[in-house]
Design an enzyme around this catalytic site. Sequence first.
Site, short mmCIF file in Angstrom:
data_model
loop_
_atom_site.label_atom_id
_atom_site.label_comp_id
_atom_site.label_asym_id
_atom_site.label_seq_id
_atom_site.Cartn_x
_atom_site.Cartn_y
_atom_site.Cartn_z
N GLU A 183 -3.13 -10.66 9.49
CA GLU A 183 -3.72 -11.99 9.32
C GLU A 183 -3.20 -13.02 10.33
OE1 GLU A 183 -4.97 -12.08 4.64
OE2 GLU A 183 -2.95 -12.79 5.12
N GLU A 252 -9.12 -6.38 2.50
CA GLU A 252 -8.64 -7.03 1.28
C GLU A 252 -9.79 -7.69 0.54
OE1 GLU A 252 -5.31 -9.66 1.62
OE2 GLU A 252 -4.10 -8.24 2.78
#
Length: 844
Positions: A183, A252
């Site tokens: 991320e 995710e």
Amino acid sequence: MASSSTGFLSFFFSFLLLCTLSFAIDVSHDGRAITINGERKILISGSIHYPRSTPGMWPTLIRNAKEGGIDTIETYIFWSAHEPQYRQYDFSGNHDVVRFIKTIQNEGLNAVLRIGPYVCAEWNYGGFPVWLHNIPGIELRTKNSVYMNEMSIFTTKIVDMMKQENLFASQGGPIIIAQIENEFGNVMGPYGEGGQEYVKWCADLAESYGIGIPWIMCQQPDAPPPMINTCNGWYCDQFKPNNPTSPKMWTENWTGWYKGWGLADPHRTAEDVACAVARFFQFGGTFQNYYMYHGGTNFGRTSGGPYITTSYDYDAPLDEYGNLNQPKWGHLKQLHGILKSLEKVLTYGSVKNVDYGSTTTVTIFTLQGKSSCFIGNKDDKADATINFQNNTYTIPAWSVSILPDCHTEVYNTAKVNTQTSIMVKKDSDANDYEGSSGLQWEWKKENLVHVKRDGLVAGSLMAAERLLDQKVVTNDTSDYLWYITSFHVKKDNPLYGRETTLRVDTNGHIIHAFVNKKHVGSQYAQNGNYKFTFESPIKLKLGRNDIALLSASVGLANYGANFDLVPLGISGPVHVTAKVIMNDSSRKFGSKKIITQNITTELDYNKWTYKVGLHGEQQKLHDPSVLQNGKWSQRALPTNEMFVWYKTTFAAPLGSDPVVVDLTGLGKGEAWVNGHSLGRYWPSYLAKEDGCSVSCDYRGPYSDSKCMSNCGRSSQQWYHVPRSFLNDDKNTLVLFEEFGGNPWNVKFQTVTVGSACANAYEGNTLELSCQGDNVISSVRFASFGEPMGACGYFQAGQCESPNALSVIEKACVGQKSCSIDVSESNLGSTGCQATKRLAVEVVC
């Protein structure tokens, strides 16, 4: 003989090499999907974090995931768990990642290894060991040679461990995908050019390992080829990878949300999760991972945040203890089975989208003359009725229908045909607590910091003439750091004899202040404001005055640009002030004006002495196997007093249901069973009164503030005690109580299904189960027709079958589980004209 032996050995090792190569798995990808041995795959993955459970739980968790239709298990690698101190490694117990990957392999599932080594994950310091912060010249997550060297050393160690155990798919192992970084694209702006160079370096590092499987970078829109950039979020159906040769991957899918101290419980409905998954596959996705599939527990001091609770349940399909979270687990299982049955057409078929207005889309997948269809309605309020291929279909708002033959709907994400399990906590019947009505407690008072007559502090680590960041001093070996200083007051000091105030600015999450050995106040951060000012009136004496400030952390920051630089501890200024009232001598005429002036003694650059941790931590009071100095007292148990250690013994609850300890009545601290840390506890921190709702509408975009529950109640009342922590005979519970509480209400309980209910549509098979060893004892309600109400509040409608109750009682009572064919042929004629449903509630 020697020559013959050498020839045999050469043949033998060549044969072994040939066998190894024959079992190698070719994992690659194209623009459509991940391919395994040349075949495109639909991959349905679930995150299970090995340190948030125990080795004893792993096989059951993975089997339950497999039974739920999961074919791949995804996990992070937690650097701080494996290298808590510089070059001191830990791969034992629930840190044994090799054993975890082999457990996945034993169940015949794939694995995704998210090495990071930054992971976020609401884990303390984002998974970084805090000693990294204290290396001279280091800058994390940017082009910095010191950091990149450390990252390379740890990443290489993990890759080599997997290679040595033949765990990569190219070696015949289960690991089909690996991840580098995590991320970073979300926060890389402030890192500038150094951040961009760092991303390229990460990609080069990953490729240099030559492990023969694809590498991914999640939330990294500029991921350099051959890295695959992937999506994280509640919805990823509109995501497009940055490279046309990369498949559309969702690393995710947030099945719920994490919980914080002082916050209510988040909940994401099964209908919404299923809708998000179905839309993802409708619009070209082929790999999706549930984050989390099992959330687990933040044992020890591993929770990040700050203020992430010990429970990391996440409202995942498997709850914190490993139970099936119904209906989410079952509703998704049914979806997975249908998606896997369509694997060929979804990955090889041609695709055509037909829009019906602005909110409804039909997607037609065609392969070898056969078609399968998805009909999605993204309107968050109105159902959609369309005519498609001469048939009329009504698609509920915010849902997707799947028609494997483009004619018959076999699944709709808004129609749940799975039981809802009502979980209950049952008191342990293992013993009678040695013949009394409660646990028998012993106690010890924590020895607070002691300043000697010469000003020295017993057990201090260091001294400096400034205030230091807590991370720098403790290296995160404890939540607690003492800041201690002294100053002298003479009779001519303007502070002497006046009302004085101690004022402390802190970035520590909690502060306890002592002046001349007297506790003058405590304060903790609230509402996300981790920088606050503590003030308390104090009384000074002539001569030396000692100030001792205990700073306590509740999890380090784990996300954001430069999160590693967020200050922690007493930051200052620290000063003592007094108000002096005097006449304004500047006025020559008229009445004299009374003015108030603050007199301040600044202490920031005093000599500060630092002591890490608690005396009880150093003595290992939490560990019953360690020989300890001094006896625990059994007399006059103190309650509602700060800084007390409590100890008791108990027998393990009978059976196999998960065990929890109810810490109602306690304030804040940490709990251990047989030396194993259950994590921080804080049952006295109540969730806010507002923000919760009785009902929860699945329709519309989810956020972490939607469908909240538990307002006005303890943020976390129960704490998981894995059965692998327990002995067959005597067990020891130790508590360190920081705020003050009453241990008399503490009790051990088991978690089980108390009742189960469902509202299933005709044409489905309803599975009812009490899980574990429990059986269905009775049927509280059953109506087949047009029942009304919700679970626990069902009512019969205007039409129903008279036979439904007796049929279900015969099939289910006395059984651990039962299957019900929801049809008139099984349950009897109803006389209803509309779509019929079976509402049922059973008691376990």
